[in-house]
Design an enzyme around this catalytic site. Structure first.
Site, PDB file in Angstrom:
ATOM      1  N   HIS A  78      41.310 142.560  18.618  1.00  0.00           N
ATOM      2  CA  HIS A  78      42.012 143.242  17.522  1.00  0.00           C
ATOM      3  C   HIS A  78      43.278 143.910  18.043  1.00  0.00           C
ATOM      4  O   HIS A  78      43.204 144.900  18.771  1.00  0.00           O
ATOM      5  CB  HIS A  78      41.071 144.273  16.910  1.00  0.00           C
ATOM      6  CG  HIS A  78      41.478 144.769  15.562  1.00  0.00           C
ATOM      7  ND1 HIS A  78      42.774 144.709  15.102  1.00  0.00           N
ATOM      8  CD2 HIS A  78      40.746 145.333  14.560  1.00  0.00           C
ATOM      9  CE1 HIS A  78      42.822 145.234  13.884  1.00  0.00           C
ATOM     10  NE2 HIS A  78      41.606 145.607  13.536  1.00  0.00           N
TER      11      HIS A  78
ATOM     12  N   LYS B 297      41.466 137.029  15.442  1.00  0.00           N
ATOM     13  CA  LYS B 297      40.819 138.050  16.262  1.00  0.00           C
ATOM     14  C   LYS B 297      39.644 137.494  17.056  1.00  0.00           C
ATOM     15  O   LYS B 297      39.220 138.111  18.039  1.00  0.00           O
ATOM     16  CB  LYS B 297      40.354 139.210  15.393  1.00  0.00           C
ATOM     17  CG  LYS B 297      41.477 140.024  14.767  1.00  0.00           C
ATOM     18  CD  LYS B 297      40.930 141.159  13.925  1.00  0.00           C
ATOM     19  CE  LYS B 297      42.045 141.926  13.233  1.00  0.00           C
ATOM     20  NZ  LYS B 297      42.749 141.124  12.209  1.00  0.00           N
TER      21      LYS B 297
ATOM     22  N   HIS C 147      41.483 139.120   7.833  1.00  0.00           N
ATOM     23  CA  HIS C 147      41.451 140.288   8.717  1.00  0.00           C
ATOM     24  C   HIS C 147      40.326 140.092   9.722  1.00  0.00           C
ATOM     25  O   HIS C 147      40.506 140.364  10.907  1.00  0.00           O
ATOM     26  CB  HIS C 147      41.257 141.561   7.902  1.00  0.00           C
ATOM     27  CG  HIS C 147      41.409 142.808   8.692  1.00  0.00           C
ATOM     28  ND1 HIS C 147      42.553 143.109   9.393  1.00  0.00           N
ATOM     29  CD2 HIS C 147      40.546 143.841   8.924  1.00  0.00           C
ATOM     30  CE1 HIS C 147      42.403 144.276  10.022  1.00  0.00           C
ATOM     31  NE2 HIS C 147      41.201 144.735   9.751  1.00  0.00           N
TER      32      HIS C 147
ATOM     33  N   CYS D  90      45.349 149.497  11.347  1.00  0.00           N
ATOM     34  CA  CYS D  90      45.278 148.040  11.520  1.00  0.00           C
ATOM     35  C   CYS D  90      46.092 147.266  10.484  1.00  0.00           C
ATOM     36  O   CYS D  90      46.225 146.041  10.604  1.00  0.00           O
ATOM     37  CB  CYS D  90      43.828 147.577  11.473  1.00  0.00           C
ATOM     38  SG  CYS D  90      42.731 148.561  12.505  1.00  0.00           S
TER      39      CYS D  90
ATOM     40  N   PHE E 185      41.321 151.173   8.979  1.00  0.00           N
ATOM     41  CA  PHE E 185      40.657 152.468   8.906  1.00  0.00           C
ATOM     42  C   PHE E 185      41.500 153.385   8.020  1.00  0.00           C
ATOM     43  O   PHE E 185      42.736 153.343   8.032  1.00  0.00           O
ATOM     44  CB  PHE E 185      40.544 153.081  10.300  1.00  0.00           C
ATOM     45  CG  PHE E 185      39.361 152.588  11.090  1.00  0.00           C
ATOM     46  CD1 PHE E 185      38.603 151.517  10.663  1.00  0.00           C
ATOM     47  CD2 PHE E 185      39.007 153.218  12.275  1.00  0.00           C
ATOM     48  CE1 PHE E 185      37.514 151.070  11.401  1.00  0.00           C
ATOM     49  CE2 PHE E 185      37.923 152.785  13.019  1.00  0.00           C
ATOM     50  CZ  PHE E 185      37.164 151.712  12.586  1.00  0.00           C
TER      51      PHE E 185
ATOM     52  N   GLU F 179      35.342 141.404   3.006  1.00  0.00           N
ATOM     53  CA  GLU F 179      36.436 140.450   2.841  1.00  0.00           C
ATOM     54  C   GLU F 179      35.962 139.190   2.124  1.00  0.00           C
ATOM     55  O   GLU F 179      36.660 138.649   1.256  1.00  0.00           O
ATOM     56  CB  GLU F 179      37.047 140.097   4.193  1.00  0.00           C
ATOM     57  CG  GLU F 179      38.317 139.262   4.089  1.00  0.00           C
ATOM     58  CD  GLU F 179      39.146 139.277   5.356  1.00  0.00           C
ATOM     59  OE1 GLU F 179      40.333 138.890   5.298  1.00  0.00           O
ATOM     60  OE2 GLU F 179      38.618 139.672   6.425  1.00  0.00           O
TER      61      GLU F 179
END
Length: 420
Positions: free
Chosen positions: A347, A342, A310, A169, A406, A321
């Site tokens: 995503h 998002k 994010h 990502c 990830f 975050e």
């Protein structure tokens, strides 16, 4: 001396628009592109929703079949976004030598569609494993993550640096950062960058479902499913699309009278070294990336007005975050506007960092912050200004873009308004 870097072109194919202006208009108006999955049969699948691109025709951008046939669905979105971005940048033909132009793109491997996988498995089963599945040589190219960016290089006559980045990502954020460095260091005068992905296939949806990352709580109300920073968030929603950005060496862009959107001024990356799928509760890895990006930009916390988060809509990411933003920005964290695209697109995985950069660039230009939609029930532990549901008109001098992935890899970028 490091060279300055201008952002001069934008292109996008996303679940909320088939161009950069359309995508931006949807973002500031809080329009969701999340709906029911149509890319494969949904029988026995617990997750029925995703952010899908709509009414897209690749032949508009790549009319030649021999070139188009090797592009996966995601790569098609990326190449279309590239064509848009190059047109937007208005670079005169022949101004730059091919060796002065490069490509750095974030993308992932494209898995076979469900029907193709079933056909291959059937052939193995019916021959007792004695016969290999038949497939066209082009299948290898379609699944390669290199073909999309190689096509961009061919169409743009780019013979400079060519790099494909696959860091989940954070891929396109890392790609933008590496393209930024190529111009800063004098390796190129123009860089095509950004990213694309289409992890809306059967195997991707199934895989992320089994990991427990996707929400299945809103199958009957898809547009409410992606809820970054909301108390009722329960996982992210997959999306697809491509966003491409043109970077130019500043003096060259100015001398040709280029339409400069913003200046890219900072980049940093880090690794959590914590867990493969969970964000560290103390925010450590993101803290390092954000703090070093600020330092690289030679800016202070009080200089940033907007963070494009994010913001995945998972319990752990949004909490991590928020913790990281507070650690890096201190009391300024409560002054900042923070929002997550998002919430509207789902995503875009490898393309998500580039989508966040698009939001930052237009926010700098238009002085408006797109909202985080579906933030209906505030989480008392997450108490910053996430721009709930409605865009906010306010000054934006500089913006930070976050991308966490990830594997624990993180990237942060900083852009600012055009100055002399």
């Amino acid at each position: 001396m490091k060279r300055r870097v201008a952002i001069t072109g934008l292109g996008a194919v996303t679940p909320i628009g088939n161009s950069a202006p359309e995508t931006w208009n949807s973002l500031i108006n809080g329009r969701s592109g999340v709906g029911h999955i149509t890319t494969f049969p949904l029988q026995n699948q617990p997750v029925h929703i995703a952010g899908l691109v709509k009414d897209f025709d690749l032949t508009t951008y790549v009319p030649e079949y021999r070139m188009r046939r090797y592009l996966s669905r995601g790569a098609g979105y990326g190449v279309a976004a590239f064509m848009q971005a190059m047109a937007d940048a208005q670079i005169p033909p022949g101004l730059y030598q091919p060796a002065e132009k490069g490509v750095v793109i974030g993308c992932g491997v494209q898995y076979p569609e469900l029907e193709r996988m079933l056909a291959m498995l059937y052939q193995i089963e019916t021959t007792g494993g004695k016969q290999l599945p038949q497939c066209a040589p082009s299948d290898v190219l379609i699944r390669s993550h290199n073909v999309g960016m190689a096509t961009m290089a061919l169409l743009g006559e780019c013979q400079g640096p060519l790099i494909g980045i696959s860091t989940a990502c954070a891929s396109s954020a890392h790609a933008i950062g590496e393209a930024f460095r190529c111009i800063q260091d004098g390796d190129a005068r123009v860089m095509v960058t950004g990213g694309y992905d289409a992890m809306t296939s059967f195997i991707d949806v199934l895989g992320f479902t089994l990991v427990g990352a996707l929400t299945s709580a809103y199958n009957d109300d898809p547009q409410k499913a992606s809820r970054p920073f909301d108390r009722d968030r329960s996982g992210f929603v997959l999306g697809e699309g491509g966003v491409v950005i043109i970077l130019e060496e500043w003096e060259s862009a100015v001398s040709r009278g280029a339409p400069i959107y913003a200046e890219l001024v900072g980049f940093a990356s880090s690794l959590n070294a914590y867990r493969m799928t969970d964000a560290p509760p103390n925010g450590d890895g993101p803290i390092q990336a954000m703090a070093r990006a600020l330092k690289d930009a030679d800016l202070k916390s009080e200089d940033i007005d907007y963070i494009v988060a994010h913001g995945t809509s998972t319990p752990s990411n949004d909490s991590c975050e928020t913790t990281a933003i507070k650690a890096v920005f201190g009391s300024d964290a409560y002054r900042l506007a923070i929002s997550s695209p998002k919430s509207m697109t789902g995503h875009l995985t490898a393309g998500s960092g580039a989508l966040n950069m698009l939001a930052a660039v237009y926010a700098l230009r238009d002085q408006i912050i797109p909202p985080t939609i579906n933030q209906d029930n505030p989480d008392p532990r997450l108490d910053l200004n996430y721009v709930p549901n409605v865009a906010q008109k306010r000054p934006v001098r500089a913006a930070m873009v976050n991308a966490f992935a990830f594997g624990g890899t993180n990237a942060a970028l900083v852009a600012r308004q055009v100055t002399n």
